[in-house]
Design a protein around this motif. Structure first.
Motif, PDB file in Angstrom:
ATOM      1  N   VAL A  56      40.394  41.324  42.635  1.00  0.00           N
ATOM      2  CA  VAL A  56      39.878  40.467  41.562  1.00  0.00           C
ATOM      3  C   VAL A  56      38.350  40.484  41.540  1.00  0.00           C
ATOM      4  O   VAL A  56      37.722  40.628  40.481  1.00  0.00           O
ATOM      5  N   GLU A  57      37.743  40.342  42.708  1.00  0.00           N
ATOM      6  CA  GLU A  57      36.277  40.285  42.769  1.00  0.00           C
ATOM      7  C   GLU A  57      35.648  41.630  42.438  1.00  0.00           C
ATOM      8  O   GLU A  57      34.585  41.682  41.805  1.00  0.00           O
ATOM      9  N   GLU A  58      36.294  42.726  42.825  1.00  0.00           N
ATOM     10  CA  GLU A  58      35.759  44.047  42.479  1.00  0.00           C
ATOM     11  C   GLU A  58      35.888  44.330  40.991  1.00  0.00           C
ATOM     12  O   GLU A  58      35.192  45.188  40.455  1.00  0.00           O
ATOM     13  N   ALA A  59      36.782  43.592  40.328  1.00  0.00           N
ATOM     14  CA  ALA A  59      36.912  43.709  38.871  1.00  0.00           C
ATOM     15  C   ALA A  59      35.865  42.858  38.162  1.00  0.00           C
ATOM     16  O   ALA A  59      35.821  42.825  36.922  1.00  0.00           O
ATOM     17  N   GLY A  60      35.034  42.168  38.941  1.00  0.00           N
ATOM     18  CA  GLY A  60      33.987  41.346  38.364  1.00  0.00           C
ATOM     19  C   GLY A  60      34.459  39.975  37.949  1.00  0.00           C
ATOM     20  O   GLY A  60      33.800  39.285  37.162  1.00  0.00           O
ATOM     21  N   LEU A  61      35.603  39.533  38.507  1.00  0.00           N
ATOM     22  CA  LEU A  61      36.186  38.249  38.160  1.00  0.00           C
ATOM     23  C   LEU A  61      36.033  37.268  39.320  1.00  0.00           C
ATOM     24  O   LEU A  61      35.704  37.657  40.444  1.00  0.00           O
ATOM     25  N   THR A  62      36.297  36.010  39.033  1.00  0.00           N
ATOM     26  CA  THR A  62      36.249  34.973  40.057  1.00  0.00           C
ATOM     27  C   THR A  62      37.663  34.650  40.528  1.00  0.00           C
ATOM     28  O   THR A  62      38.542  34.375  39.709  1.00  0.00           O
ATOM     29  N   TYR A  63      37.870  34.696  41.825  1.00  0.00           N
ATOM     30  CA  TYR A  63      39.184  34.382  42.392  1.00  0.00           C
ATOM     31  C   TYR A  63      39.247  32.902  42.733  1.00  0.00           C
ATOM     32  O   TYR A  63      38.498  32.408  43.582  1.00  0.00           O
ATOM     33  N   ASN A  64      40.161  32.173  42.062  1.00  0.00           N
ATOM     34  CA  ASN A  64      40.318  30.744  42.302  1.00  0.00           C
ATOM     35  C   ASN A  64      41.671  30.381  42.904  1.00  0.00           C
ATOM     36  O   ASN A  64      42.070  29.217  42.873  1.00  0.00           O
ATOM     37  N   GLY A  65      42.365  31.374  43.420  1.00  0.00           N
ATOM     38  CA  GLY A  65      43.651  31.097  44.042  1.00  0.00           C
ATOM     39  C   GLY A  65      44.814  31.659  43.250  1.00  0.00           C
ATOM     40  O   GLY A  65      44.660  32.218  42.156  1.00  0.00           O
ATOM     41  N   LEU A  66      45.985  31.490  43.820  1.00  0.00           N
ATOM     42  CA  LEU A  66      47.207  32.083  43.292  1.00  0.00           C
ATOM     43  C   LEU A  66      48.277  31.018  43.138  1.00  0.00           C
ATOM     44  O   LEU A  66      48.430  30.144  43.992  1.00  0.00           O
ATOM     45  N   HIS A  67      49.005  31.075  42.029  1.00  0.00           N
ATOM     46  CA  HIS A  67      50.140  30.183  41.811  1.00  0.00           C
ATOM     47  C   HIS A  67      51.374  31.019  41.480  1.00  0.00           C
ATOM     48  O   HIS A  67      51.270  32.229  41.243  1.00  0.00           O
TER      49      HIS A  67
END
Length: 209
Positions: free
Chosen positions: A60-71
């Motif tokens: 997720v972070e390498e895609a330039g996104l913010t990781y806020n957890g998983l549901h």
């Protein structure tokens, strides 16, 4: 980082593989602020759980996104918190795989070719698939992974692997393309998949448009 491979197929669409070599203590520190649930008592399952989320965070972070957890949704399908990107996870200790796509549902599966796949082939494959796979453990494993990937793409329950998920015959190579079909409620959907055959594992993932 113990990520063994990340492959981007287009912008914000790709997959990654992690080979677990760390202890639970090391993974737990890397995972903060997420914490592995206490009701997961198996040591290997805990390692898989933590490594899967660390791998997804990396992707997720390498895609330039913010990781806020998983549901997980009502069917148990994982999704990212506060993010519309589609994801999929798989683990077969010591391997963990993850896939992400900006627009399309994805399915990824990693498995180790084992003799037991031949024993359950009749429950997973239809007659044409069983005939094509024959006694090849590697080919049976690819079929199994492909059907797991299709099931994850569908994202709901109620499908039979042998009746509703179909993989067309293919020539066994070190890597290649597969065509899968999901049949449900009088509708059919063709899915393009890719596979990679290594010495000790098989990886199948969605080939996104």
């Amino acid at each position: 980082m113990p990520v063994s491979k990340i492959e981007w197929t287009k912008q914000q669409s790709g997959w990654a593989l992690w080979h677990i070599t760390e202890s639970e203590e090391v993974l737990a520190k890397l995972l903060v602020p997420e914490v592995c649930p206490q009701d997961i008592v198996s040591k290997l399952k805990r390692l898989e759980w933590m490594a899967a989320r660390l791998l997804l965070r990396t992707l997720v972070e390498e895609a330039g996104l913010t990781y806020n957890g998983l549901h997980k949704d009502e069917f148990g399908k994982p999704y990212l918190k506060d993010n519309v990107h589609q994801i999929s996870l798989s683990h077969s200790y010591p391997l963990v795989a993850a896939q992400i796509d900006r627009f399309h549902p994805v399915g990824v599966d990693v498995e180790q070719p084992k003799e037991k796949l031949l024993k359950i082939a009749h429950r997973v494959l239809n007659k044409s698939e069983e005939a094509d796979a024959g006694g090849s453990i590697q080919k049976n494993c690819i079929y199994w992974c492909a059907k797991e990937a299709l099931y994850k793409i569908y994202g709901k329950r109620g499908l039979s692997f042998s009746e509703h998920l179909h993989v067309f015959p293919f020539v066994l190579n070190k890597s290649g393309s597969l065509i899968g079909k999901i049949s449900s409620q009088n509708s059919e959907q063709l899915i393009n998949l890719e596979y990679s055959l290594q010495d000790d594992f098989v990886l199948v993932y969605t080939k996104t448009p």
